[in-house]
Design a protein around this motif. Sequence first.
Motif, short mmCIF file in Angstrom:
data_model
loop_
_atom_site.label_atom_id
_atom_site.label_comp_id
_atom_site.label_asym_id
_atom_site.label_seq_id
_atom_site.Cartn_x
_atom_site.Cartn_y
_atom_site.Cartn_z
N VAL A 29 31.80 49.82 31.67
CA VAL A 29 32.58 50.54 32.54
C VAL A 29 33.63 49.45 33.37
CG1 VAL A 29 32.66 51.92 34.79
CG2 VAL A 29 30.74 52.49 32.90
N GLY A 30 33.01 48.33 33.68
CA GLY A 30 33.91 47.33 34.30
C GLY A 30 34.99 46.93 33.51
N GLN A 31 35.03 47.15 32.34
CA GLN A 31 35.82 46.57 31.36
C GLN A 31 37.00 47.58 31.17
OE1 GLN A 31 33.50 44.82 28.29
NE2 GLN A 31 33.42 43.05 29.13
N LEU A 32 36.81 48.83 31.51
CA LEU A 32 37.58 49.53 31.11
C LEU A 32 39.13 49.68 31.70
CD1 LEU A 32 35.53 53.13 31.49
CD2 LEU A 32 35.92 51.61 29.40
N GLY A 33 40.27 49.98 30.62
CA GLY A 33 41.38 49.80 31.16
C GLY A 33 42.08 51.31 31.72
N THR A 34 43.08 51.30 32.17
CA THR A 34 43.45 52.59 33.09
C THR A 34 43.47 53.85 32.07
OG1 THR A 34 45.09 51.12 34.19
CG2 THR A 34 45.42 53.37 34.39
N LYS A 91 48.30 42.72 31.78
CA LYS A 91 47.92 41.58 30.97
C LYS A 91 47.32 40.53 32.52
CE LYS A 91 52.93 40.10 31.51
NZ LYS A 91 53.88 39.35 30.87
N PRO A 92 46.58 39.52 32.17
CA PRO A 92 46.13 38.82 33.25
C PRO A 92 47.35 38.20 34.01
CG PRO A 92 45.09 38.21 31.12
CD PRO A 92 46.17 39.04 30.64
N VAL A 93 47.03 37.81 35.20
CA VAL A 93 47.99 37.37 36.19
C VAL A 93 47.65 36.31 37.17
CG1 VAL A 93 49.63 37.80 38.16
CG2 VAL A 93 49.38 39.71 36.40
N VAL A 94 48.15 35.02 37.18
CA VAL A 94 47.55 34.07 38.03
C VAL A 94 47.80 34.30 39.44
CG1 VAL A 94 47.96 31.58 38.29
CG2 VAL A 94 48.05 32.36 36.06
N ILE A 95 46.76 34.25 40.21
CA ILE A 95 46.83 34.80 41.58
C ILE A 95 47.05 33.13 42.49
CG2 ILE A 95 45.82 35.67 43.75
CD1 ILE A 95 47.00 37.52 41.66
N ILE A 96 46.19 32.27 41.89
CA ILE A 96 46.07 30.99 42.60
C ILE A 96 46.35 29.97 41.45
CG2 ILE A 96 44.83 29.32 43.80
CD1 ILE A 96 43.45 31.55 45.13
N LEU A 136 43.63 36.97 37.97
CA LEU A 136 43.11 38.75 38.13
C LEU A 136 43.24 39.36 36.58
CD1 LEU A 136 42.61 40.97 40.01
CD2 LEU A 136 45.07 41.40 40.16
N GLU A 137 42.35 39.36 35.99
CA GLU A 137 41.98 39.78 34.71
C GLU A 137 42.40 41.28 34.65
OE1 GLU A 137 41.70 37.79 32.58
OE2 GLU A 137 40.55 36.04 33.57
N ILE A 138 42.53 41.91 33.38
CA ILE A 138 43.18 43.22 33.25
C ILE A 138 42.11 44.18 33.68
CG2 ILE A 138 44.78 42.45 31.50
CD1 ILE A 138 42.74 43.75 29.40
N ASN A 139 40.81 43.91 33.78
CA ASN A 139 40.06 44.93 34.30
C ASN A 139 40.07 44.89 35.74
OD1 ASN A 139 38.57 42.52 34.60
ND2 ASN A 139 36.89 42.91 33.44
N GLY A 140 40.57 43.92 36.75
CA GLY A 140 40.50 43.99 38.12
C GLY A 140 39.87 42.86 38.42
N LYS A 141 38.87 42.32 37.66
CA LYS A 141 37.91 41.19 38.04
C LYS A 141 38.93 40.10 38.20
CE LYS A 141 33.73 43.10 36.12
NZ LYS A 141 32.63 42.97 35.30
N LEU A 142 38.23 39.10 39.01
CA LEU A 142 38.81 37.73 39.47
C LEU A 142 38.13 36.76 38.66
CD1 LEU A 142 41.44 36.70 41.05
CD2 LEU A 142 39.78 36.15 42.79
N SER A 143 39.07 35.88 37.89
CA SER A 143 38.28 34.81 37.28
C SER A 143 38.70 33.60 38.08
CB SER A 143 38.73 34.55 35.86
OG SER A 143 38.34 35.54 34.94
N VAL A 144 37.69 32.77 38.64
CA VAL A 144 37.91 31.78 39.36
C VAL A 144 37.52 30.39 38.99
CG1 VAL A 144 37.17 30.57 41.85
CG2 VAL A 144 37.80 33.40 41.41
N PHE A 145 38.32 29.44 39.09
CA PHE A 145 38.16 27.92 38.58
C PHE A 145 38.25 27.00 39.82
CE2 PHE A 145 40.11 30.20 35.20
CZ PHE A 145 39.11 29.86 34.05
#
Length: 214
Positions: A29-34, A91-96, A136-145
């Motif tokens: 469910v957390g990976q669903l697109g719009t 598509k994924p977007v770089v926030i930081i 910011l991934e396409i599922n709305g989750k934030l990947s952090v490094f």
Amino acid sequence: MSLLIIIVKTIVIYLLVALIFRIMGKREVGQLGTFDLVVFILIAELVAIALENKSNFFFSLVPALVLVVLQVLISRVSLKSTKFRSFVDGKPVVIIKKGLINFKNMVEQRYTLDDLLLQLREKDVRSIDEVDYAILEINGKLSVFKKDDKDKKTYPLPIILDGEVNFDNLYSINKTKSWLLNVLADKKIKVVDVFYAFCKNGELFIIKQDEVNK
């Protein structure tokens, strides 16, 4: 008799919904697109209407089946076209980037500073200055490094995906189109022949289309 009818309807709907989810794939469910989310919501509504319909039960299930067919067709087209997939899923977007917040990307995604801070806290990040990159991934989750990651200099974002160059990712690693084309020419590979390519430690790693289709 009415109780028996309700039981039969419930069993039919259960089997139909299970089949629908099986056909549409195994994404969480957390990976669903719009589009996925919209289809699931509509199917739930249509199934509820069908359950309440006393006269044309099977006929009222037709719209749900049409949605499934439409979703499967959209998924097939998405597999073939990266542009269409980007339109459907984004598509994924770089926030930081390198510790600096990209407010322009945040505005375009309607992503607030509160959203960012909330998701950083969920990643056990106390302060923005601990972050090197956040995507910011396409599922709305934030990947952090984090800055203290051992591999903090390596962010293998896709440079080429399904035969198309992602210039935003290419430029973000300080590489040019000429560099990319020269590397491919040295390897005697065309862009359209590349399924996936990413850059690590200045070297381009490539998976070709024919390697995937074996």
